[in-house]
Design a protein around this motif. Structure first.
Motif, PDB file in Angstrom:
ATOM      1  N   ARG A 120       0.838  -1.207   0.000  1.00  0.00           N
ATOM      2  CA  ARG A 120       0.000   0.000   0.000  1.00  0.00           C
ATOM      3  C   ARG A 120       0.867   1.248   0.000  1.00  0.00           C
ATOM      4  N   ASP A 121       1.935   1.215   0.779  1.00  0.00           N
ATOM      5  CA  ASP A 121       2.853   2.347   0.849  1.00  0.00           C
ATOM      6  C   ASP A 121       3.505   2.610  -0.509  1.00  0.00           C
ATOM      7  N   ILE A 122       3.961   1.560  -1.160  1.00  0.00           N
ATOM      8  CA  ILE A 122       4.555   1.706  -2.492  1.00  0.00           C
ATOM      9  C   ILE A 122       3.507   2.219  -3.473  1.00  0.00           C
ATOM     10  N   GLY A 123       2.286   1.739  -3.325  1.00  0.00           N
ATOM     11  CA  GLY A 123       1.203   2.182  -4.190  1.00  0.00           C
ATOM     12  C   GLY A 123       0.908   3.665  -4.065  1.00  0.00           C
ATOM     13  N   LEU A 124       1.145   4.228  -2.883  1.00  0.00           N
ATOM     14  CA  LEU A 124       0.939   5.669  -2.714  1.00  0.00           C
ATOM     15  C   LEU A 124       1.894   6.454  -3.601  1.00  0.00           C
ATOM     16  N   ASP A 125       3.108   5.957  -3.763  1.00  0.00           N
ATOM     17  CA  ASP A 125       4.052   6.621  -4.669  1.00  0.00           C
ATOM     18  C   ASP A 125       3.551   6.549  -6.109  1.00  0.00           C
ATOM     19  N   ALA A 126       2.916   5.438  -6.475  1.00  0.00           N
ATOM     20  CA  ALA A 126       2.352   5.316  -7.822  1.00  0.00           C
ATOM     21  C   ALA A 126       1.212   6.320  -8.007  1.00  0.00           C
ATOM     22  N   VAL A 127       0.403   6.508  -6.973  1.00  0.00           N
ATOM     23  CA  VAL A 127      -0.680   7.497  -7.049  1.00  0.00           C
ATOM     24  C   VAL A 127      -0.095   8.907  -7.150  1.00  0.00           C
ATOM     25  N   ALA A 128       0.990   9.161  -6.431  1.00  0.00           N
ATOM     26  CA  ALA A 128       1.650  10.470  -6.522  1.00  0.00           C
ATOM     27  C   ALA A 128       2.161  10.710  -7.942  1.00  0.00           C
TER      28      ALA A 128
END
Length: 167
Positions: free
Chosen positions: A62-70
């Motif tokens: 989920r944390d890595i996915g936040l970077d993808a959303v950014a």
């Protein structure tokens, strides 16, 4: 939307990894669970609660996915708005693009405020917005009285003395 009866609910490392990979791409759990080949959100939440290793991997993904959303936020901001037949900018398209940008930015600021939230500062001021005034003389005299009382206590070795009158 209800899952068909055949949706997988049994944990397998391959299925779990597929979910984790999609989370790392920035997909929401809800979006992942819309896929008929994926288990329900409740099933995945049960795995999170029952399997500490999966919970740790899920959290990391989920944390890595936040970077993808950014990254997606930047891509949305860089998109060139559509044009109407008369050559004018499509204001409805611009509004939709802004909504997509703002929703993702808000989402990031709530899930990872230290990384993506607005930095808040607090400023303390004295009277009329000026500097805070500290009366060093009263502070120094209180400290001197405490020190004198401590010296006297040590000299007399009377630990019952009450210092509340000078504190």
């Amino acid at each position: 939307m209800k899952k068909p009866l055949g949706a997988p609910s049994i944990y397998t490392p391959e299925l779990a990894q597929s979910i984790l990979d999609r989370l790392e791409l920035g997909q929401s759990l809800r979006k992942i669970c819309e896929d008929p080949a994926m288990p329900s959100g409740q099933t995945i939440r049960n795995w999170i609660n029952a399997k500490p290793d999966f919970f740790a991997q899920y959290t990391r993904s989920r944390d890595i996915g936040l970077d993808a959303v950014a990254d997606e936020v930047i891509a949305i901001a860089d998109e060139i708005p559509g044009m109407l037949d008369n050559g004018a900018t499509d204001s409805g398209g611009v509004a939709h693009q802004r909504l997509r940008f703002d929703a993702r930015r808000w989402y990031l600021s709530k899930l990872a405020p230290k990384r993506y939230g607005d930095k808040l500062t607090t400023e303390v001021t004295g009277a009329n917005g000026g500097a805070i005034q500290v009366d060093d003389s009263s502070t120094a005299s209180r400290l001197a009285a405490i020190l004198d009382a401590a010296k006297a206590r040590r000299a007399n070795e009377t630990p019952e003395d009450d210092l509340s009158d000078i504190l």
